[in-house]
Design a protein around this motif. Structure first.
Motif, PDB file in Angstrom:
ATOM      1  N   PHE A 297       7.662 -45.713  -5.402  1.00  0.00           N
ATOM      2  CA  PHE A 297       7.206 -44.581  -4.609  1.00  0.00           C
ATOM      3  C   PHE A 297       6.970 -43.322  -5.441  1.00  0.00           C
ATOM      4  N   LYS A 298       7.148 -43.414  -6.728  1.00  0.00           N
ATOM      5  CA  LYS A 298       6.949 -42.278  -7.618  1.00  0.00           C
ATOM      6  C   LYS A 298       5.453 -42.077  -7.857  1.00  0.00           C
ATOM      7  N   SER A 299       5.009 -40.836  -7.756  1.00  0.00           N
ATOM      8  CA  SER A 299       3.590 -40.573  -7.976  1.00  0.00           C
ATOM      9  C   SER A 299       3.300 -40.498  -9.473  1.00  0.00           C
ATOM     10  N   ASN A 300       2.100 -40.890  -9.831  1.00  0.00           N
ATOM     11  CA  ASN A 300       1.674 -40.868 -11.222  1.00  0.00           C
ATOM     12  C   ASN A 300       0.852 -39.603 -11.445  1.00  0.00           C
ATOM     13  N   PRO A 301       1.380 -38.624 -12.188  1.00  0.00           N
ATOM     14  CA  PRO A 301       0.663 -37.348 -12.351  1.00  0.00           C
ATOM     15  C   PRO A 301      -0.636 -37.491 -13.139  1.00  0.00           C
ATOM     16  N   SER A 302      -0.701 -38.457 -14.034  1.00  0.00           N
ATOM     17  CA  SER A 302      -1.918 -38.594 -14.831  1.00  0.00           C
ATOM     18  C   SER A 302      -3.057 -39.186 -14.002  1.00  0.00           C
ATOM     19  N   LYS A 303      -2.741 -39.888 -12.930  1.00  0.00           N
ATOM     20  CA  LYS A 303      -3.784 -40.491 -12.089  1.00  0.00           C
ATOM     21  C   LYS A 303      -4.636 -39.402 -11.432  1.00  0.00           C
TER      22      LYS A 303
ATOM     23  N   THR B  64      -9.712 -35.865 -11.626  1.00  0.00           N
ATOM     24  CA  THR B  64     -10.303 -34.550 -11.845  1.00  0.00           C
ATOM     25  C   THR B  64     -11.163 -34.556 -13.103  1.00  0.00           C
ATOM     26  N   TYR B  65     -10.677 -35.209 -14.148  1.00  0.00           N
ATOM     27  CA  TYR B  65     -11.408 -35.314 -15.408  1.00  0.00           C
ATOM     28  C   TYR B  65     -12.750 -36.025 -15.194  1.00  0.00           C
ATOM     29  N   ASP B  66     -12.721 -37.138 -14.490  1.00  0.00           N
ATOM     30  CA  ASP B  66     -13.956 -37.873 -14.220  1.00  0.00           C
ATOM     31  C   ASP B  66     -14.939 -37.039 -13.392  1.00  0.00           C
TER      32      ASP B  66
ATOM     33  N   TRP C  67      -8.236 -33.492 -20.386  1.00  0.00           N
ATOM     34  CA  TRP C  67      -7.957 -34.683 -21.187  1.00  0.00           C
ATOM     35  C   TRP C  67      -6.731 -34.447 -22.076  1.00  0.00           C
ATOM     36  N   ALA C  68      -6.605 -33.236 -22.631  1.00  0.00           N
ATOM     37  CA  ALA C  68      -5.439 -32.916 -23.459  1.00  0.00           C
ATOM     38  C   ALA C  68      -4.161 -32.994 -22.629  1.00  0.00           C
ATOM     39  N   GLU C  69      -4.216 -32.522 -21.378  1.00  0.00           N
ATOM     40  CA  GLU C  69      -3.058 -32.607 -20.487  1.00  0.00           C
ATOM     41  C   GLU C  69      -2.707 -34.065 -20.199  1.00  0.00           C
ATOM     42  N   ILE C  70      -3.721 -34.888 -19.984  1.00  0.00           N
ATOM     43  CA  ILE C  70      -3.488 -36.311 -19.722  1.00  0.00           C
ATOM     44  C   ILE C  70      -2.807 -36.962 -20.916  1.00  0.00           C
ATOM     45  N   GLN C  71      -3.291 -36.676 -22.105  1.00  0.00           N
ATOM     46  CA  GLN C  71      -2.714 -37.248 -23.312  1.00  0.00           C
ATOM     47  C   GLN C  71      -1.255 -36.810 -23.479  1.00  0.00           C
ATOM     48  N   GLU C  72      -0.982 -35.553 -23.168  1.00  0.00           N
ATOM     49  CA  GLU C  72       0.390 -35.033 -23.279  1.00  0.00           C
ATOM     50  C   GLU C  72       1.317 -35.733 -22.286  1.00  0.00           C
ATOM     51  N   ILE C  73       0.873 -35.902 -21.059  1.00  0.00           N
ATOM     52  CA  ILE C  73       1.694 -36.556 -20.033  1.00  0.00           C
ATOM     53  C   ILE C  73       1.942 -38.021 -20.402  1.00  0.00           C
ATOM     54  N   GLU C  74       0.885 -38.703 -20.827  1.00  0.00           N
ATOM     55  CA  GLU C  74       1.040 -40.118 -21.170  1.00  0.00           C
ATOM     56  C   GLU C  74       1.879 -40.292 -22.434  1.00  0.00           C
ATOM     57  N   GLY C  75       1.852 -39.324 -23.321  1.00  0.00           N
ATOM     58  CA  GLY C  75       2.691 -39.382 -24.508  1.00  0.00           C
ATOM     59  C   GLY C  75       4.174 -39.260 -24.169  1.00  0.00           C
TER      60      GLY C  75
END
Length: 58
Positions: free
Chosen positions: A5-11, A16-18, A47-55
């Motif tokens: 039930f945890k949301s995925n912030p990068s999703k 938004t990026y797309d 995209w930089a935010e996505i990379q940071e979150i996924e890292g």
């Protein structure tokens, strides 16, 4: 089990990026290069935010 039930912030950011890239593409096709460059810059920040979150997730 509770991660289900945890949301995925990068999703949300990827969506938004797309959307920003698509808007930039349409601006470029219309010949509005200024808007194209602004939207592309915003997409790069996202995209930089996505990379940071996924890292952090790994």
């Amino acid at each position: 089990m509770f991660g289900l039930f945890k949301s995925n912030p990068s999703k949300k950011l990827r969506k938004t990026y797309d959307m920003k890239l698509e808007q930039a593409m349409h601006a470029q096709r219309k010949g509005d290069i200024k808007t194209y460059s602004m939207l592309t810059a915003e997409a790069e920040k996202i995209w930089a935010e996505i990379q940071e979150i996924e890292g952090k997730e790994k």
